[in-house]
Structure formats: structure tokens, C-alpha cells
Enzyme design. Structure first.
Site, PDB file in Angstrom:
ATOM      1  N   LYS A  22      45.385  13.624  30.362  1.00 52.51           N
ATOM      2  CA  LYS A  22      45.236  15.186  30.870  1.00 52.51           C
ATOM      3  C   LYS A  22      46.477  15.406  31.542  1.00 52.51           C
ATOM      4  O   LYS A  22      47.150  16.771  31.554  1.00 52.51           O
ATOM      5  CB  LYS A  22      43.554  15.098  31.657  1.00 52.51           C
ATOM      6  CG  LYS A  22      43.634  15.844  32.372  1.00 52.51           C
ATOM      7  CD  LYS A  22      42.400  16.114  33.980  1.00 52.51           C
ATOM      8  CE  LYS A  22      43.007  15.495  35.247  1.00 52.51           C
ATOM      9  NZ  LYS A  22      43.460  16.019  36.222  1.00 52.51           N
ATOM     10  N   ASN A  23      47.090  15.183  32.553  1.00 52.53           N
ATOM     11  CA  ASN A  23      48.242  15.023  33.332  1.00 52.53           C
ATOM     12  C   ASN A  23      49.623  15.270  32.323  1.00 52.53           C
ATOM     13  O   ASN A  23      50.345  15.838  33.358  1.00 52.53           O
ATOM     14  CB  ASN A  23      48.070  14.325  34.522  1.00 52.53           C
ATOM     15  CG  ASN A  23      46.844  14.689  35.838  1.00 52.53           C
ATOM     16  OD1 ASN A  23      45.640  15.662  34.959  1.00 52.53           O
ATOM     17  ND2 ASN A  23      46.785  13.820  36.511  1.00 52.53           N
ATOM     18  N   CYS A 118      41.337  21.822  47.557  1.00 51.72           N
ATOM     19  CA  CYS A 118      40.544  20.948  46.928  1.00 51.72           C
ATOM     20  C   CYS A 118      40.420  20.384  47.460  1.00 51.72           C
ATOM     21  O   CYS A 118      40.724  20.294  48.812  1.00 51.72           O
ATOM     22  CB  CYS A 118      41.106  20.439  45.626  1.00 51.72           C
ATOM     23  SG  CYS A 118      41.783  19.353  45.582  1.00 51.72           S
ATOM     24  N   ARG A 123      47.182  20.234  49.375  1.00 52.75           N
ATOM     25  CA  ARG A 123      48.449  20.215  48.165  1.00 52.75           C
ATOM     26  C   ARG A 123      49.286  21.446  48.271  1.00 52.75           C
ATOM     27  O   ARG A 123      48.477  22.895  47.892  1.00 52.75           O
ATOM     28  CB  ARG A 123      47.089  20.324  46.981  1.00 52.75           C
ATOM     29  CG  ARG A 123      45.837  19.080  47.567  1.00 52.75           C
ATOM     30  CD  ARG A 123      45.147  18.239  45.799  1.00 52.75           C
ATOM     31  NE  ARG A 123      46.414  18.560  45.047  1.00 52.75           N
ATOM     32  CZ  ARG A 123      45.484  18.184  44.123  1.00 52.75           C
ATOM     33  NH1 ARG A 123      44.649  17.949  43.604  1.00 52.75           N
ATOM     34  NH2 ARG A 123      46.971  18.108  42.771  1.00 52.75           N
ATOM     35  N   ASP A 308      45.193   8.154  41.569  1.00 53.27           N
ATOM     36  CA  ASP A 308      44.118   8.318  40.480  1.00 53.27           C
ATOM     37  C   ASP A 308      43.292   7.204  40.242  1.00 53.27           C
ATOM     38  O   ASP A 308      42.166   7.511  39.356  1.00 53.27           O
ATOM     39  CB  ASP A 308      44.972   9.487  39.550  1.00 53.27           C
ATOM     40  CG  ASP A 308      45.422  10.685  39.466  1.00 53.27           C
ATOM     41  OD1 ASP A 308      45.873  11.020  39.214  1.00 53.27           O
ATOM     42  OD2 ASP A 308      45.483  10.965  41.164  1.00 53.27           O
ATOM     43  N   ARG A 400      36.191  18.188  33.132  1.00 55.12           N
ATOM     44  CA  ARG A 400      37.538  17.773  33.619  1.00 55.12           C
ATOM     45  C   ARG A 400      38.503  17.186  33.018  1.00 55.12           C
ATOM     46  O   ARG A 400      39.628  17.043  33.081  1.00 55.12           O
ATOM     47  CB  ARG A 400      37.390  18.091  35.441  1.00 55.12           C
ATOM     48  CG  ARG A 400      37.355  19.363  35.846  1.00 55.12           C
ATOM     49  CD  ARG A 400      38.166  19.402  37.720  1.00 55.12           C
ATOM     50  NE  ARG A 400      39.620  19.909  37.418  1.00 55.12           N
ATOM     51  CZ  ARG A 400      39.691  20.507  38.093  1.00 55.12           C
ATOM     52  NH1 ARG A 400      39.129  20.569  39.496  1.00 55.12           N
ATOM     53  NH2 ARG A 400      40.957  20.596  37.777  1.00 55.12           N
TER      54      ARG A 400
END
Ligand code: EPZ
Length: 422
Positions: A22-23, A118, A123, A308, A400
Site C-alpha cells: 500500500k505505502n 489523524c 503528523r 506499522d 484501507r
């Protein structure tokens, strides 16, 4: 809102395919803005964040066509007709800020909404802005939007990041490839997603050296041409599914997993007593005998232990034999999964950026609530080991970053299902 039901107690056996990262995809997609020729990404993950980035690029005039059920993204930014990234899209996904550098480099101007914070932290994006100013951009903040200009084009420069930032490194790297002259980025992030981005940009004609180290040198070029690039496997999804047999028992082979993507994490996981084997198809994790041992964890930029994977590792430590100290050094509020795990009988003491976990023999299934992307999957992992049923609500967080979680885990024998509209 959907929930996911997990009934614990089943040992796992079988294979789980690992999707594209994803990233990596969230920074590779904005790279299409750098060229008027098509950029095609293969091995793309099917996730809601990717759909949000698709929406954002389309709002700028780019075309993004999903082929092969979303695994191929055929993109073209020949006609960019809007230079404003709207708050409505940006607030849904912080990675939207990654269109700023490419738009500025290609069009000399960009207006991008500040992403805001978030759940896991404030951030800020100050390092993104400082880096672009170093390349000669002028930036104004008005009504929550960054108005960036580089009338005479961007100019190469030496820029040292005050602290390691993945997104800022990606944004400035993408801006620098079309700047005039040489750019040297010092204290750059070293994540595999940045290596993947550099390899894609090189395929497009960029001149980059040093990606994966903390110093990246870029020789600006006049234009980039089209390319096709495979998205690197998702090391966070990989680490997550390596933890599944560790917490539930049994043996799972993660297809496409590569040790170099998860070496620090794998070292920690092996220290708990599970077996990790590099096979021809990926990485195989087996937990033969009873409880795993506690280990201490400190998150750090790559190649350190990934932030993560902190929530997922905490779930394993909740069932380990001993006491584990987890230090979250990247984000200021990334223990929101702890109170939910405690509802399942975990013993966790949180103080600032430190969580001390005393392992228990058995967790108990309970209704729990997902608070952010990685917390949501740590609750599912805990449910695999818990007695009885765990119901994880607000699973939109999960969508997500994890494709087909229910299919992947039930494919290795877990008792898991998605309940609509609960
Ligand atoms: C990326 O976020 C990832 N997201 C995050 O993954 C990941 O947790 C993070 O890198 C760290 O590895 C994507 O790639 C889309 P940072 P990013 O800039 O780039 C501070 C997930 O679960 N900072 O490396 O936003 C920041 O507050 C997500 O997939 C500044 O102070 O992370 C943080 O404390 C969550 N100013 C630290 O640096 C800035 O301008 C690291 O942030 C930028 C960052």
C-alpha cells in the site's frame, strides 16, 4: 458499519499470498504526474486507500484505469487540468500530500490542502515544505491550503532532513528528478517503498543514486518517459501474516515474502521462539510448541523495527510467557489498541511512549473497536488466539490497508467472517 467475527482456538495451516505494498503504491501513483506518457503499475493492491488516490489523481485530470480486477493501474497524466488537491479528498488520506512535489515539478504550481492529523498523531508536513523550499519553491499557507510556486522551475540543492521522514523523502525525491542540476538528500528515509519509488523513477528516465541509504543523489533531467513497474510486496502485510501462526499456533507460508523486507521484525519474531524459514515461494512461519517467549521492541525508521507492526506485535506479546516492553518512538499516540486488547484480558500498562505487556495464558473473546488501520488487524490477531468469539467493529479502518483479510485467514483454517451492517 461492518464487523469481523473471529472464533479463536484453531491452529493455522497453509499459504497466504502477500499483495503489493500500500505505502509503495501511494507514492508510485503520484509519480505519474511527472510525465505526459503513461505509467502502468502491476501487482497493485486492491484497497480503499488506492481508490482514494485514484479519485485524487482523476480530480487533477489524470486518467487511472484499473485492469485485472485492480491489480494493474494504467495511468496517464497527459492532460493535467487542475492543480488543486481538494480538502475533501486529502482529509480522507494523508498520503494525498504526495501529489505536491510532482505537480510542482511538472507544472510549476500546486495548491494542496494540508492533510491535518489523524488518530495516531499530529503528523505535520513541515519537512515536506522545507524540502521544497530548498529546491527553490515559494510556499504560502492560506485557508488550510499550501500554495506552492516554482515559476523558474525547481533547482537542485543539498537538503538535510532534521528527522527521518518517509513521506517527505518521497515528495522531495519526486520533485528533484525534474529540478535543474544536482540534489543531494541527507538523512533520507531508507524504507523499501523509497527504494521501489527510485527504481520506478529510474525506469522513467530519472537519474538517482543511493536510494536505500541515508544519502540520495539526483541529477535532474528535462522530462521523464512512460514505464511499467511492479509494486514491491507489502512488508507490513507480510509481517502481519507472519504473526498469525505465531499467535494461533501452526504453520503458514507467506507467498512472495522476502526476508530483506522484514529482517529486523523477523529477528524479533524468531527470538520469541517461532521458526522462520526462507522457502522458494516466500517465508514460512511455524510455532510448534506452546507459548512464545516475551521480547522487548523499540520502533525505529527502516531498517529498524517498523512502527506499522508495533500493534500486531503487541497482540502476540499479550499471550507470551513473560514481560515485554514496547517503545513507540515514531508516533505520539499509537497505543490505542491497548485498551481494546485489555478488554480481551490482556495485561498492559501504558505510560507515554512505553507499553509494558505481561503475557497471559489465554485471552478471552470480546466485542472490541478498531481505532486505526494497524490497531484493527492487531485485534483480529488477538481474536485468533482468544477463547470464544471476538467481534471487531469499524472495520473500514482495515479496508484501507488489508485486502481480503477474511479470505486470506480463513484460507489457512481460521474461523473468521465479515458481518455486514452491524
Ligand atoms: C509513512 O507515513 C507511512 N504511510 C506510515 O504508514 C508509516 O507509519 C510512516 O511512514 C513511518 O514509517 C505511508 O507511507 C502512506 P513519516 P509518513 O513522515 O510518511 C514526523 C500505515 O499504517 N514528521 O516517516 O507520514 C511524523 O509526525 C501508515 O500504513 C514531521 O514531524 O511518516 C512522525 O512522528 C501509518 N514532519 C515521524 O516524522 C513532517 O513533515 C515519521 O513520519 C513529516 C513527518
Amino acid at each position: 458499519m461492518d464487523s469481523i467475527l473471529v472464533r479463536g482456538g484453531t491452529e493455522l495451516a497453509g499459504e497466504i499470498p502477500i499483495a503489493g505494498a500500500k505505502n509503495a503504491c501511494l507514492t508510485l501513483m503520484p509519480a505519474t504526474l511527472l510525465s505526459d506518457e503513461p505509467l502502468t503499475l502491476t501487482n497493485a493492491p486492491r484497497l480503499s486507500d488506492i481508490r482514494t488516490m485514484t479519485q485524487l489523481l482523476a480530480s487533477l485530470g489524470a486518467e487511472v484505469t484499473q485492469l485485472q480486477d485492480g491489480q494493474v493501474l494504467a495511468m496517464s497524466s497527459h492532460d493535467i487540468n487542475n492543480l488543486t488537491a481538494d480538502y475533501d479528498i486529502v482529509r480522507k488520506m494523508r498520503a494525498s500530500i504526495l501529489v505536491l512535489g510532482p505537480l510542482l515539478a511538472r507544472c510549476g504550481r500546486a495548491v494542496v490542502s494540508l492533510p491535518g492529523g489523524c488518530a495516531i498523531g499530529a503528523r505535520p508536513v513541515d519537512l515536506h515544505l522545507k524540502g521544497l523550499e530548498a529546491l527553490g519553491a515559494t510556499l504560502d499557507l492560506k485557508d488550510g491550503y499550501v500554495h506552492a510556486e516554482a515559476k523558474a522551475g525547481l533547482k537542485g540543492a543539498v537538503f538535510e532532513f532534521p528527522l527521518v521522514s518517509v513521506g517527505a523523502t518521497e515528495n522531495i525525491l519526486m520533485a528533484a528528478v525534474l529540478a535543474k542540476g544536482t540534489t543531494v538528500l541527507k538523512n533520507a528515509a531508507r524504507e523499501p517503498e523509497i527504494v521501489d519509488l527510485a527504481q520506478c523513477l529510474r525506469r522513467m528516465g530519472a537519474q538517482i543514486e543511493g536510494e536505500g541509504t541515508s544519502e540520495i543523489t539526483i541529477q535532474g533531467v528535462d522530462r521523464l518517459h512512460g514505464a511499467t513497474h511492479p509494486v514491491v510486496p507489502d512488508r507490513i502485510e507480510l509481517g502481519t501474516y507472519m504473526l498469525a501462526p505465531a499467535i494461533a499456533g501452526g504453520s503458514v507460508e507467506c507467498l512472495g515474502g522476502r526476508m530483506e523486507l522484514v529482517s529486523s521484525f523477523a529477528e524479533k519474531l524468531a527470538a520469541t521462539g517461532v521458526e522462520i524459514e526462507e522457502t522458494a515461494k516466500g517465508l514460512k512461519v511455524t510455532r510448534k510448541n506452546g507459548r512464545v517467549r516475551s521480547v522487548d521492541v523499540e520502533t525505529a525508521p527502516f531498517p529498524g523495527f517498523p512502527t506499522d507492526l508495533q500493534a500486531q506485535m503487541m497482540a502476540l506479546m499479550c499471550t507470551a510467557d513473560g514481560v515485554s516492553v514496547l517503545e513507540e518512538r515514531i508516533f505520539e499516540n499509537r497505543f490505542m489498541h491497548a485498551p481494546e486488547l485489555m478488554r480481551m484480558g490482556a495485561s498492559i500498562d501504558v505510560s507515554g511512549g512505553t507499553a509494558t505487556v505481561t503475557g497471559v495464558e489465554k485471552l478471552k473473546g470480546a466485542p472490541v473497536m478498531a481505532t486505526d488501520l494497524r490497531a484493527s488487524v492487531s485485534l483480529i490477531l488477538a481474536g485468533l488466539a482468544a477463547e470464544g468469539e471476538t467481534r471487531v467493529s469499524r472495520v473500514y479502518h482495515l479496508d484501507r490497508g488489508y485486502e481480503h483479510v477474511v479470505r486470506k485467514l480463513s484460507g489457512v483454517g481460521a474461523s473468521i467472517e465479515r458481518v455486514h451492517g452491524e
